[in-house]
Enzyme design. Structure first.
Site, mmCIF file in Angstrom:
data_model
loop_
_atom_site.group_PDB
_atom_site.id
_atom_site.type_symbol
_atom_site.label_atom_id
_atom_site.label_comp_id
_atom_site.label_asym_id
_atom_site.label_seq_id
_atom_site.Cartn_x
_atom_site.Cartn_y
_atom_site.Cartn_z
ATOM 1 C CE1 TYR A 170 -4.270 -1.077 -0.458
ATOM 2 C CE2 TYR A 170 -3.398 -2.948 0.764
ATOM 3 C CZ TYR A 170 -4.380 -2.388 -0.048
ATOM 4 O OH TYR A 170 -5.446 -3.156 -0.462
ATOM 5 C CG HIS A 219 -4.893 -2.415 4.007
ATOM 6 N ND1 HIS A 219 -5.727 -3.257 3.316
ATOM 7 C CD2 HIS A 219 -5.199 -1.156 3.592
ATOM 8 C CE1 HIS A 219 -6.495 -2.543 2.505
ATOM 9 N NE2 HIS A 219 -6.194 -1.273 2.649
#
Length: 761
Positions: free
Chosen positions: A287, A440
């Site tokens: 990410y 996440h």
């Protein structure tokens, strides 16, 4: 033939420019009498001066010329397709999703081509596309797919709508001066302003947040604000909405958003909180790669339009540091380590990192090591920064990017643990002792993964998702991401009583982090990292130490790995190793089940098959496997009654969403305090062509924990070259200058520092 076509196209482009460009510069060394910041457009990522410099150098900058030719061919093909703006209906991977995604990419590229080639067909394409959206957008309700916590209009989630606006703002900037004032009024009033307000004021739960989603939202609004010179929208982008009507403690459908009182928001908030001072992004490299594009493209635009903000100096230059950190978080092939939610195979060859490298080089002091990465990427962005890279490569200024052992701190202030990477002789160990990683994050404290030559040896599973493959859950996260991939048993770390760290609850995990203890790579023959975790299981403290030991008798260093566990209660402990490859041999007897049984009921155990089980007599347990033409072995110290379990991923998986990969699990029952100690080694090769196996057997004869008290832990390793080495670590004093003395097996061991390695006679 393909390369020949590209080269011919490059030559044709250069010839066309020589005869048709309105602004010709005959000498690239001539200084243009202008300031860097000129009024008018383009001004975001392409500047007027940049356009002149690019035109002046075309034909003499191979990597730029090649990138330009490829882009021109791509956009020309899309122009032939025509303007397609279908009514949205699909998830990721579906036709309407992919069509709108393709449109924003092509618009941005066409705008750049118009500026560089001065060919109005590209401006016309951008105008026609934007006008089609200006007609469609006011008629759209929110997207018909209801899965997202923040539904978009063009896409199923606001995140993708923000993607669209980030790229479309760049296209608009490139054709802004070419458009009539009437055209601009239509586009801004019917499309851009309503679009920006929808993803901000209309979706504060998306926009007013610290998360990669919000970064895209903030940047989307900020980019269009800069083009339109809209100060109000720019303020929202930089600092967040002043009022969002969201309650403190409110969570999104993912369980990933907790609104915090007094939290800094907007672009600055997303720069402050997720990035550590070392440039590590708390969500992990997958990410970080995704977020680096909006972070850096907006920073470039701010530097060009609002240089007084000194955005690249913000937080001690964290954005430039983040690019170096991201490259260091990749293996020998350039693939990012799949920490937290991360899809394997994502690498620094992706377009987002091409942009990041170019911008970091141009605005970050022109680090020559970045040129070597750009050469591997073999393309540049078509703007001022890509020109800088192309000129640097042409002039031969590049130096190899030397990826060394490195520790990257986590947390806004660098005090929330870290990720440690040990590198030695083509081996790379990635040790995670960091914070949760926002929504996440995985529940995998003190886990690690091991690589050789870019190949996984002991794997981190990564995420359970097939990104943009519509057949698999619309290309979105699968339910197995929560039930398997995030759970502790899916990682190479300790699991207590078949329960995940922090009970698998985000609201608990997000307030804790592991703690750094030792990271010392000053001696290439003895690299040590150690960290502690005391909150994953209340009443239990874990300390894991990993050591690369170079022995001149062997081609590769071996890894000593031991986890010290101290608990207030007796527990069942599972310690998995997710090896990849074909099992060759074990030194222990096991009972292979005719029908594999499901390993457990929940917390990820329901997705494991138990295929075989052995019971220890108190000896070492050794497992050898073959992967990618190399032999590997794990040798583990065990106590009498410990179990050795051979397992495989894939139980309770009716849709075949999980990869069926093996695991070797050590299990201790009714145990309070213990040490899991193992040696992992790469020791041989097999060549299929010659059918020759070399060094197929482990070099480790014995591993034993010979001393373990509160103050010290010592592990002895005997190898087949008649050497015995003793590694000792101080568990309570990690100061480099402290003196230690401890008696182990009748011998006094003295040293200075947190640890020592002694060779015993």
């Amino acid at each position: 033939m393909k390369n020949l076509g590209v080269n011919l196209l490059s030559i044709m482009l250069v010839l066309m420019l020589v005869f048709s460009c309105k602004e010709q510069v005959s000498d690239t060394s001539v200084e243009v009498a202008t300031t860097e910041a000129e009024s008018g457009h383009p001004s975001l990522v392409l500047t007027k001066k940049g356009v002149r410099d690019i035109r002046a150098n075309l034909g003499n900058i191979p990597i730029f010329d090649k990138s330009l030719a490829e882009t021109k061919a791509e956009v020309d093909a899309e122009i032939e397709v025509g303007i397609l703006v279908p009514v949205p209906k699909d998830f990721s991977g579906g036709y309407t999703h992919q069509r709108h995604k393709q449109n924003f990419y092509m618009m941005q590229k066409a705008g750049v081509l118009y500026q560089i080639l001065d060919d109005e067909k590209y401006a016309t394409y951008v105008k026609d596309m934007l006008m089609a959206y200006a007609k469609l957008y006011p008629t759209l309700p929110v997207h018909p797919q209801t899965r997202s916590y923040a539904r978009g209009k063009l896409f199923w989630q606001c995140l993708n709508d923000a993607n669209w606006l980030v790229y479309s703002a760049q296209a608009y900037d490139c054709v802004y001066d070419w458009l009539s004032p009437e055209d601009r009024d239509v586009l801004e009033n019917n499309l851009f302003i309503p679009f920006a307000k929808f993803i901000s004021e209309g979706n504060p739960q998306f926009f007013n947040r610290v998360h990669n989603h919000s970064t895209w939202g903030n940047v989307a609004v900020g980019m269009i604000a800069l083009v339109m010179d809209n100060d109000a929208l720019l303020e929202d982008a930089l600092n967040g909405l002043k009022t969002d009507n969201l309650k403190v403690g409110m969570k999104d459908n993912d369980g990933g958003f907790i609104k915090v009182e007094g939290q800094k928001l907007g672009f600055y908030g997303n720069l402050d909180e997720p990035f550590s001072p070392d440039g590590y992004y708390t969500e992990g490299p997958y990410y970080q790669r995704y977020a680096m594009y909006p972070f850096l493209i907006f920073a470039e635009a701010l530097q060009n339009v609002k240089p007084e903000l000194n955005i690249f100096e913000y937080k001690n230059g964290v954005l430039i540091k983040a690019v170096d950190a991201l490259i260091n978080l990749s293996d020998a092939d350039g693939d990012f380590f799949p920490l937290n939610d991360g899809q394997k195979g994502m690498s620094y060859y992706t377009s987002a990192v091409v942009t990041a490298v170019d911008i970091a080089y141009h605005f970050g002091g022109k680090n020559p090591e970045l040129l070597s990465i750009a050469e591997k990427q073999d393309r540049v962005v078509l703007d001022d920064t890509g020109l800088s890279i192309a000129l640097g490569i042409k002039e031969g200024l590049g130096k190899s990017f030397d990826k060394k052992s490195i520790e990257l701190s986590d947390g806004q202030n660098g005090d929330e643990g870290a990720v440690g990477i040990l590198r030695s002789e083509d081996l790379e160990l990635v040790f995670k002792y960091a914070a949760q990683g926002l929504s996440h994050g995985h529940y995998d404290k003190l886990s690690y993964s091991l690589y050789e030559d870019g190949d996984e040896v002991l794997q981190d599973y990564g995420l359970a998702r097939y990104v943009n493959i519509e057949q698999k859950g619309g290309g979105n996260y699968l339910k197995e991401n929560k039930t398997w991939a995030k759970q502790s048993i899916a990682h190479n770390t300790l699991v207590q009583n078949e329960t995940s760290h922090f009970m698998g609850k985000y609201e608990i995990g997000s307030i804790h982090h592991s703690n750094k203890y030792v990271f010392d790579v000053s001696n290439k023959n003895l690299q040590v990292a150690s960290a502690k975790e005391s909150n994953a299981y209340p009443g239990t403290e874990m300390q894991r130490t990993v050591v690369f030991i170079n022995d001149e008798s062997y081609a590769k260093p071996y890894l000593l790995d031991f986890m010290k566990v101290v608990s207030n209660t007796s527990n069942k402990y599972d310690f998995p190793f997710y090896y990849l490859g074909q099992l060759m041999q074990t030194n222990f007897e096991y009972n292979k089940l005719n029908t594999p049984t499901v390993f457990g009921k929940d917390n990820g155990y329901q997705h494991l098959y138990k295929e075989a089980e052995g019971v220890s007599f108190g000896d070492n347990a050794k497992l050898t496997w073959l992967s990618n033409g190399k032999f590997y072995s794990i040798t583990s110290a065990t106590a009498k009654g410990d179990k050795m379990i051979l397992a495989k991923i894939g139980a309770n998986d009716p849709d075949y969403n999980l990869r069926n990969e093996p695991a070797f699990i050590l299990r201790k029952t009714n145990t309070k305090n213990t040490v899991f100690a193992s040696v992992v080694e790469s020791h041989g090769t097999y060549t299929a062509r010659s059918e020759f196996a070399e060094n197929a057997y482990s070099h480790v004869k014995h591993v034993e924990v010979v001393h373990d008290v509160a103050e010290y832990t010592a592990v002895k390793v005997e190898t087949d070259n008649n050497k015995t080495k003793l590694f000792v670590i101080s568990n309570l004093d990690n100061k480099a200058g402290s003196d230690h003395k401890v008696t182990i097996e009748g011998e006094v061991v003295s040293w200075t520092g947190a640890f020592t390695l002694k060779e015993l006679k």
